[in-house]
Design an enzyme around this catalytic site. Structure first.
Site: not given
Ligand code: CAA
Length: 240
Positions: A84, A86, A88, A141, A147, A178, A180
């Site tokens: 995966g 991101t 953002d 989020q 995401y 959560g 990590i």
């Protein structure tokens, strides 16, 4: 005979901890990676776990790579879709490219990873599909419209596969980690990261091994009656 496990994004971060844990449980493990040849070579040298390079966003590359893993190791009966990324940005700044990159890798990538393996699992009447989703697929989020959408979509994949695979001895489950302590979370600006840790009742980031332990359980024979479930491993940050 050892079970064969494929872990996408399995040479770094949470994926590396999963690959190592499954190996320690007696699995023969193949770990995929997308780009970092050096990290992958080091990982193989340190762990003895074979690494394979392909982009999970491509169906052709995935199908070809999976065929190679199966030729080398045997039929895959445990697949961990972990890869995966991101990209953002607040929604008003998010570009279509950032949207598509994340969707192609985190959502379509799960389809591309499981689809070529699924017919063999159905034939052999056994399979374990484990998808690494995220707390942010559960709660959303700031700056993660892309995401969060993919990680919520991954839960839809798992719940549907659980229903389709059940009679063929296949289970499909998700883990929602959560925050990590990995490169992905360390890339978040320090101030933001501190404010995130303040929202975690456990008072710390999780460790990759704590997610790997959940995977090991879901991959085991003991977890046969867990199907379509979501394990939230987030230090108490969010309850569903
Ligand atoms: N909630 C509310 N407001 C927030 C916010 C939040 N979580 N984060 C940032 N903001 C605010 C900022 O304070 C700022 O406000 P002002 O304009 O009033 O100063 C505004 O939103 C951000 O505006 P910027 O123009 O500075 O935004 P930017 O284009 O520079 O983007 C960012 C910055 C990408 C949002 C950056 O803050 C960031 O990376 N945030 C972290 C996002 C995050 O938590 N990602 C999770 C990554 S880990 C992961 O995904 C793994 C997993 O599964 C858990």
């Amino acid at each position: 005979m050892a079970r064969i496990a494929l872990v996408t994004g399995g040479s770094r971060g949470i994926g590396a901890a999963i690959s190592k844990k499954l190996k320690s449980q007696g699995f023969e493990v193949a770990a995929t990676y997308a780009g970092n040849d050096e990290a992958a070579a080091k990982f193989t040298e340190e762990t003895g776990i074979k690494t394979y390079k392909w982009n999970v966003a491509s169906y052709e590359e995935s199908a070809e790579g999976i065929a190679k893993v199966e030729a080398d190791l045997g039929p895959i009966d445990t697949v961990v879709a972990n890869a995966g990324i991101t990209r953002d940005a607040p929604f008003h700044k998010m570009t279509p490219e950032q949207w598509h990159q994340v969707v192609d890798t985190n959502l379509t990538g799960v389809f591309n990873t499981v689809h070529p393996i699924w017919p063999g699992m159905r034939e052999r009447k056994f399979g374990r599909v484990i998808v690494i989703s995220s707390i942010n697929g559960q709660k959303g989020q700031f700056a993660q419209v892309n995401y969060a959408a993919t990680k919520a979509g991954d839960l839809g994949i798992v719940k549907s596969l659980a229903q389709e695979g059940a009679r063929a001895g296949i289970t499909a489950n998700a883990i929602c980690p959560g925050y990590i302590a990995t490169d992905m979370v360390m890339a978040v600006p320090e101030k933001v990261r501190e404010s995130i840790i303040a929202q975690i009742p456990t008072g710390r980031l999780g460790e990759p091994e704590e997610i790997a332990n959940c995977v090991a359980f879901l991959a085991s024979d003991e977890a046969a009656f867990l199907n379509g479930s979501t394990i939230s491993a987030n230090g108490g940050q969010f309850f569903v």
